[in-house]
Design an enzyme around this catalytic site. Structure first.
Site, PDB file in Angstrom:
ATOM      1  N   CYS A 205       6.610  -6.615   7.300  1.00 21.55           N
ATOM      2  CA  CYS A 205       7.613  -6.013   8.177  1.00 21.55           C
ATOM      3  C   CYS A 205       8.066  -7.044   9.200  1.00 21.55           C
ATOM      4  O   CYS A 205       7.276  -7.893   9.630  1.00 21.55           O
ATOM      5  CB  CYS A 205       7.021  -4.795   8.882  1.00 21.55           C
ATOM      6  SG  CYS A 205       8.229  -3.826   9.815  1.00 21.55           S
TER       7      CYS A 205
ATOM      8  N   ASN B 125      -3.673   5.918  15.951  1.00 22.32           N
ATOM      9  CA  ASN B 125      -4.739   5.581  15.014  1.00 22.32           C
ATOM     10  C   ASN B 125      -5.203   4.153  15.263  1.00 22.32           C
ATOM     11  O   ASN B 125      -4.431   3.208  15.069  1.00 22.32           O
ATOM     12  CB  ASN B 125      -4.245   5.739  13.572  1.00 22.32           C
ATOM     13  CG  ASN B 125      -3.920   7.184  13.241  1.00 22.32           C
ATOM     14  OD1 ASN B 125      -4.773   8.049  13.346  1.00 22.32           O
ATOM     15  ND2 ASN B 125      -2.677   7.449  12.860  1.00 22.32           N
TER      16      ASN B 125
ATOM     17  N   CYS C  78      -1.208   6.833   9.961  1.00 21.33           N
ATOM     18  CA  CYS C  78       0.047   6.289  10.474  1.00 21.33           C
ATOM     19  C   CYS C  78      -0.194   5.022  11.279  1.00 21.33           C
ATOM     20  O   CYS C  78      -1.017   4.983  12.187  1.00 21.33           O
ATOM     21  CB  CYS C  78       0.723   7.343  11.345  1.00 21.33           C
ATOM     22  SG  CYS C  78       2.282   6.806  12.055  1.00 21.33           S
TER      23      CYS C  78
ATOM     24  N   GLU D 206       0.829  -1.193   0.000  1.00 29.70           N
ATOM     25  CA  GLU D 206       0.000   0.000   0.000  1.00 29.70           C
ATOM     26  C   GLU D 206       0.871   1.253   0.000  1.00 29.70           C
ATOM     27  O   GLU D 206       1.957   1.261   0.583  1.00 29.70           O
ATOM     28  CB  GLU D 206      -0.924   0.018   1.220  1.00 29.70           C
ATOM     29  CG  GLU D 206      -1.988  -1.064   1.159  1.00 29.70           C
ATOM     30  CD  GLU D 206      -2.926  -1.058   2.352  1.00 29.70           C
ATOM     31  OE1 GLU D 206      -4.091  -1.465   2.162  1.00 29.70           O
ATOM     32  OE2 GLU D 206      -2.507  -0.661   3.458  1.00 29.70           O
TER      33      GLU D 206
ATOM     34  N   GLU E  19      10.673  -1.718   7.060  1.00 29.46           N
ATOM     35  CA  GLU E  19      11.776  -0.959   7.667  1.00 29.46           C
ATOM     36  C   GLU E  19      12.759  -0.598   6.558  1.00 29.46           C
ATOM     37  O   GLU E  19      13.472  -1.462   6.043  1.00 29.46           O
ATOM     38  CB  GLU E  19      12.455  -1.796   8.746  1.00 29.46           C
ATOM     39  CG  GLU E  19      13.811  -1.293   9.231  1.00 29.46           C
ATOM     40  CD  GLU E  19      13.805   0.159   9.675  1.00 29.46           C
ATOM     41  OE1 GLU E  19      14.520   0.965   9.039  1.00 29.46           O
ATOM     42  OE2 GLU E  19      13.097   0.484  10.644  1.00 29.46           O
TER      43      GLU E  19
ATOM     44  N   CYS F 153       6.236  -4.042  15.846  1.00 26.89           N
ATOM     45  CA  CYS F 153       5.927  -2.978  16.808  1.00 26.89           C
ATOM     46  C   CYS F 153       4.486  -3.158  17.274  1.00 26.89           C
ATOM     47  O   CYS F 153       3.575  -3.301  16.459  1.00 26.89           O
ATOM     48  CB  CYS F 153       6.127  -1.611  16.162  1.00 26.89           C
ATOM     49  SG  CYS F 153       7.844  -1.305  15.653  1.00 26.89           S
TER      50      CYS F 153
ATOM     51  N   SER G 121      12.192   7.114   7.409  1.00 25.65           N
ATOM     52  CA  SER G 121      11.894   6.833   8.813  1.00 25.65           C
ATOM     53  C   SER G 121      12.400   5.444   9.182  1.00 25.65           C
ATOM     54  O   SER G 121      12.170   4.479   8.450  1.00 25.65           O
ATOM     55  CB  SER G 121      10.384   6.908   9.054  1.00 25.65           C
ATOM     56  OG  SER G 121      10.072   6.545  10.385  1.00 25.65           O
TER      57      SER G 121
ATOM     58  N   SER H 213      11.467   6.598  14.671  1.00 26.31           N
ATOM     59  CA  SER H 213      10.271   6.141  15.383  1.00 26.31           C
ATOM     60  C   SER H 213      10.673   5.859  16.823  1.00 26.31           C
ATOM     61  O   SER H 213      11.078   4.745  17.159  1.00 26.31           O
ATOM     62  CB  SER H 213       9.706   4.880  14.712  1.00 26.31           C
ATOM     63  OG  SER H 213       9.215   5.177  13.425  1.00 26.31           O
ATOM     64  N   LEU H 214      10.556   6.852  17.673  1.00 23.92           N
ATOM     65  CA  LEU H 214      11.044   6.741  19.048  1.00 23.92           C
ATOM     66  C   LEU H 214       9.985   6.155  19.980  1.00 23.92           C
ATOM     67  O   LEU H 214      10.158   5.068  20.530  1.00 23.92           O
ATOM     68  CB  LEU H 214      11.495   8.116  19.544  1.00 23.92           C
ATOM     69  CG  LEU H 214      12.203   8.144  20.894  1.00 23.92           C
ATOM     70  CD1 LEU H 214      13.479   7.313  20.877  1.00 23.92           C
ATOM     71  CD2 LEU H 214      12.505   9.587  21.322  1.00 23.92           C
ATOM     72  N   HIS H 215       8.926   6.903  20.231  1.00 26.53           N
ATOM     73  CA  HIS H 215       7.706   6.434  20.900  1.00 26.53           C
ATOM     74  C   HIS H 215       7.827   6.141  22.391  1.00 26.53           C
ATOM     75  O   HIS H 215       6.808   5.890  23.044  1.00 26.53           O
ATOM     76  CB  HIS H 215       7.122   5.205  20.192  1.00 26.53           C
ATOM     77  CG  HIS H 215       6.939   5.386  18.731  1.00 26.53           C
ATOM     78  ND1 HIS H 215       6.232   6.442  18.197  1.00 26.53           N
ATOM     79  CD2 HIS H 215       7.403   4.671  17.658  1.00 26.53           C
ATOM     80  CE1 HIS H 215       6.250   6.368  16.868  1.00 26.53           C
ATOM     81  NE2 HIS H 215       6.955   5.317  16.517  1.00 26.53           N
TER      82      HIS H 215
END
Length: 425
Positions: A156, A349, A392, A136, A219, A160, A250, A272-274
């Site tokens: 992937c 999301n 996202c 996509e 990734e 995560c 990213s 991508s820390l989060h």
């Protein structure tokens, strides 16, 4: 018709450092007897394609330049459109190649104008049941820009816990051509090639797609060879003509590849820390167990070209009661001290089966205000395309479901053809 790639498989030309071995998944070669598409090729790939059909090497520079213009400035779909290419060469090209793009399986348009395409790549054989892998990509229009979010892998490996794509197993890397062709499909759909809409002159002015973000499926740093080459094609000023400062890659933190990305791609970096604590990031982004926060931030401090004009974007998804406290905000500011950065706060999301909730809006605003007052830009990303699962963390192709059904039917003695006869697009 789906695109068949002439490019070599990712990873074939440049070995990864011994410290970091990418997953053993590649874009397989084109099916025997199938014409390869020239769409998405690098200049070198196009040169080799021409040599392969007998074009003298001394002529290839001129011929590549001519065809490059038609591929990436004009968006040609037929060789007959190439008016400055000789009749004989056009006949040769048509005999051996196509200008096919990936097949657009579905196009969804959100209430806010966001578009999501499900694309099917050219089949590569038993690896994808002669059907072609599906990915996509998403176009997000804005007042002063249009951003295309592209995928670099089918599925992937990173799992995560807050990301929908992470629930889909990795199938393979995308080739350079398959990455570039996502931009070609978007420009086709939007009428964004020169001559398709009034005022299109081949430059950035008037373009609908002005920015690229490698934030789709996969990734990117686990497919870095293909990503670097794709960026070179996208930023070639005699073709697709995007500025490298408008291309952002990213990563979840593949530390050994971050420096090489800066040196060879010269793209903008997003992380991508989060989370601000290793124990939480281990859960949210399992790659953190291999490359913890301290190692990741050290690589960021050493990113080539880092300056106040070329800041690193740190992405931080806002999860209710998980990572959104005042203490988290204070720790985030301490962690990033000395790094030219901006912090994108992303409202979570939702997707089917997720265990997380989005932070309350008041909490997001308080978090953002604290970070801003500490001297960091902290925009809250406006959720786009939620109603079509294009926001996202929501991307996921149909590939995993197809593979599961194929295994089930094969176990019952049914052929792969039955799987796809049974599949309703």
């Amino acid at each position: 018709m789906a695109t068949a790639s002439f490019d070599s498989a990712p990873g074939a030309s440049r070995a990864l450092p011994a410290i970091e071995k990418a997953p053993e998944v590649t874009a397989l070669s084109t099916l025997p007897g199938r014409k390869a598409s020239l769409v998405g090729l690098t200049r070198e790939g196009l040169k080799q394609a021409l040599i392969g059909i007998g074009v003298p090497e001394r002529e290839t520079r001129m011929r590549v330049s001519q065809i490059w213009h038609w591929l990436y400035v004009r968006g040609a779909r037929e060789f007959s459109e190439m008016t400055n290419v000789g009749k004989g060469l056009k006949a040769q090209l048509a005999e051996h190649f196509t200008l096919d793009r990936p097949e657009v399986v579905t196009e969804q348009v959100s209430r806010d104008g966001t578009r999501k395409w499900l694309l099917r790549m050219a089949p590569t054989g038993a690896h994808d049941h002669n059907r072609g892998a599906e990915i996509e990509c998403v176009y997000i229009p804005g007042d002063d820009r249009g951003t295309l979010c592209v995928s670099s892998q089918v599925g992937c490996t990173l799992t995560c816990s807050f990301c929908h794509t992470g629930t889909q197993r990795l199938v393979r890397n995308l080739s350079t051509a398959e990455i570039v062709s996502q931009l070609v499909v978007a420009r086709d759909a939007l009428g964004d090639f020169t001559g398709q809409m009034p005022g299109k002159d081949g430059g950035e002015v008037g373009r609908l797609v002005t920015n690229i973000v490698f934030m789709g499926m996969g990734e990117p740093l686990y497919n870095l060879d293909a990503v670097i080459d794709a960026i070179a094609v996208m930023s070639d000023q005699e073709g697709l003509a995007l500025s490298r400062r408008r291309i952002t890659v990213s990563t979840s933190g593949v530390v050994p590849q971050i420096e090489r990305l800066g040196l060879e791609a010269n793209a903008m970096l997003a992380i991508s820390l989060h989370a601000v604590r290793d124990e939480l990031r281990d859960e949210l982004v399992p790659l953190n167990r291999k490359y913890p926060i301290a190692q990741l931030l050290e690589a960021c401090r050493n990113y080539p070209g880092l300056s106040n004009a070329r800041r690193i974007t740190f992405e931080y998804v806002m999860l209710k009661g998980v990572n959104d406290s005042d203490a988290d905000a204070r720790a985030l500011v301490r962690l990033l001290k000395g790094i030219p950065a901006k912090i994108n706060l992303i409202p979570f999301n939702p997707w089917p089966g997720s265990k997380y909730e989005c932070s309350d809006w008041e909490r997001i605003e308080r978090f953002s205000e604290f970070v801003f007052n500490a001297g960091y830009a902290s925009p809250v990303r406006t959720p786009r395309g939620r109603d079509i699962l294009a926001a996202c963390g929501q991307l996921k192709s149909e590939t995993e479901k197809l593979r599961a059904r194929a295994r089930m039917m094969l176990e019952e003695g049914m052929g792969a053809e039955a799987v796809y006869a049974d599949q309703v697009d």
